[in-house]
Write a protein that holds these residues in place. Structure first.
Motif, PDB file in Angstrom:
ATOM      1  N   GLN A  67     -11.238  -1.246   3.127  1.00  0.00           N
ATOM      2  CA  GLN A  67     -12.203  -0.040   2.786  1.00  0.00           C
ATOM      3  C   GLN A  67     -11.562   1.216   2.177  1.00  0.00           C
ATOM      4  O   GLN A  67     -11.969   1.737   1.058  1.00  0.00           O
ATOM      5  CB  GLN A  67     -12.872   0.420   3.875  1.00  0.00           C
ATOM      6  N   LEU A  68     -10.277   1.404   2.709  1.00  0.00           N
ATOM      7  CA  LEU A  68      -9.754   2.769   2.314  1.00  0.00           C
ATOM      8  C   LEU A  68      -9.221   2.558   0.923  1.00  0.00           C
ATOM      9  O   LEU A  68      -9.200   3.484  -0.087  1.00  0.00           O
ATOM     10  CB  LEU A  68      -8.505   2.668   3.315  1.00  0.00           C
ATOM     11  N   ILE A  69      -8.669   1.426   0.407  1.00  0.00           N
ATOM     12  CA  ILE A  69      -8.056   1.214  -0.721  1.00  0.00           C
ATOM     13  C   ILE A  69      -9.381   1.062  -1.837  1.00  0.00           C
ATOM     14  O   ILE A  69      -9.119   1.556  -2.916  1.00  0.00           O
ATOM     15  CB  ILE A  69      -7.582  -0.340  -1.077  1.00  0.00           C
ATOM     16  N   LYS A  70     -10.617   0.689  -1.316  1.00  0.00           N
ATOM     17  CA  LYS A  70     -11.844   0.532  -2.405  1.00  0.00           C
ATOM     18  C   LYS A  70     -12.413   1.979  -2.660  1.00  0.00           C
ATOM     19  O   LYS A  70     -13.216   1.957  -3.438  1.00  0.00           O
ATOM     20  CB  LYS A  70     -12.668  -0.510  -1.887  1.00  0.00           C
ATOM     21  N   ARG A  71     -12.245   3.003  -1.827  1.00  0.00           N
ATOM     22  CA  ARG A  71     -12.498   4.148  -1.807  1.00  0.00           C
ATOM     23  C   ARG A  71     -12.395   4.862  -3.437  1.00  0.00           C
ATOM     24  O   ARG A  71     -11.476   4.686  -3.930  1.00  0.00           O
ATOM     25  CB  ARG A  71     -12.420   5.050  -0.879  1.00  0.00           C
ATOM     26  N   TYR A 109       0.864  -1.250  -0.012  1.00  0.00           N
ATOM     27  CA  TYR A 109       0.072  -0.333   0.013  1.00  0.00           C
ATOM     28  C   TYR A 109       0.880   1.300   0.040  1.00  0.00           C
ATOM     29  O   TYR A 109       0.657   2.077  -0.809  1.00  0.00           O
ATOM     30  CB  TYR A 109      -1.081  -0.024   1.397  1.00  0.00           C
ATOM     31  N   SER A 110       1.997   1.139   0.798  1.00  0.00           N
ATOM     32  CA  SER A 110       2.847   2.508   0.909  1.00  0.00           C
ATOM     33  C   SER A 110       3.308   2.724  -0.508  1.00  0.00           C
ATOM     34  O   SER A 110       4.071   3.966  -0.560  1.00  0.00           O
ATOM     35  CB  SER A 110       3.679   2.314   2.176  1.00  0.00           C
ATOM     36  N   ALA A 150      -3.511  -3.120  -5.854  1.00  0.00           N
ATOM     37  CA  ALA A 150      -4.086  -4.515  -6.122  1.00  0.00           C
ATOM     38  C   ALA A 150      -3.364  -5.686  -5.141  1.00  0.00           C
ATOM     39  O   ALA A 150      -3.915  -6.407  -4.767  1.00  0.00           O
ATOM     40  CB  ALA A 150      -3.538  -4.791  -7.490  1.00  0.00           C
ATOM     41  N   ARG A 151      -1.978  -5.216  -5.244  1.00  0.00           N
ATOM     42  CA  ARG A 151      -1.174  -6.262  -4.299  1.00  0.00           C
ATOM     43  C   ARG A 151      -1.488  -5.995  -2.723  1.00  0.00           C
ATOM     44  O   ARG A 151      -1.528  -7.116  -1.933  1.00  0.00           O
ATOM     45  CB  ARG A 151       0.516  -6.179  -4.575  1.00  0.00           C
TER      46      ARG A 151
END
Length: 73
Positions: free
Chosen positions: A69-73, A33-34, A39-40
């Protein structure tokens, strides 16, 4: 850090230490994420989430859900 988490993940899987495995997967998700690889990161967070649910780690389950949830925003 990724190399050490990969090594630890293999060890935890070898000794069937599910929470350690999940913690490594979550850590790999955090690194992904960082680095902007969402996707990974989702891949790792979802794997960790399944283990946290299976082991009753509710706090860590919530943390993974927050990140998903944060990623899917």
């Amino acid at each position: 850090a990724r190399d050490y988490l990969d090594q630890a993940l293999r060890i935890y899987r070898d000794i069937h230490a599910r929470r350690g495995e999940a913690n490594c997967l979550k850590g790999l998700g955090d690194i992904s994420y960082s680095q902007g690889n969402t996707a990974r990161a989702l891949y790792y967070y979802r794997q960790a989430l399944r283990i946290y649910r299976a082991t009753g780690s509710r706090n860590q389950e919530a943390t993974c859900l927050d990140m998903i949830q944060l990623i899917k925003r």
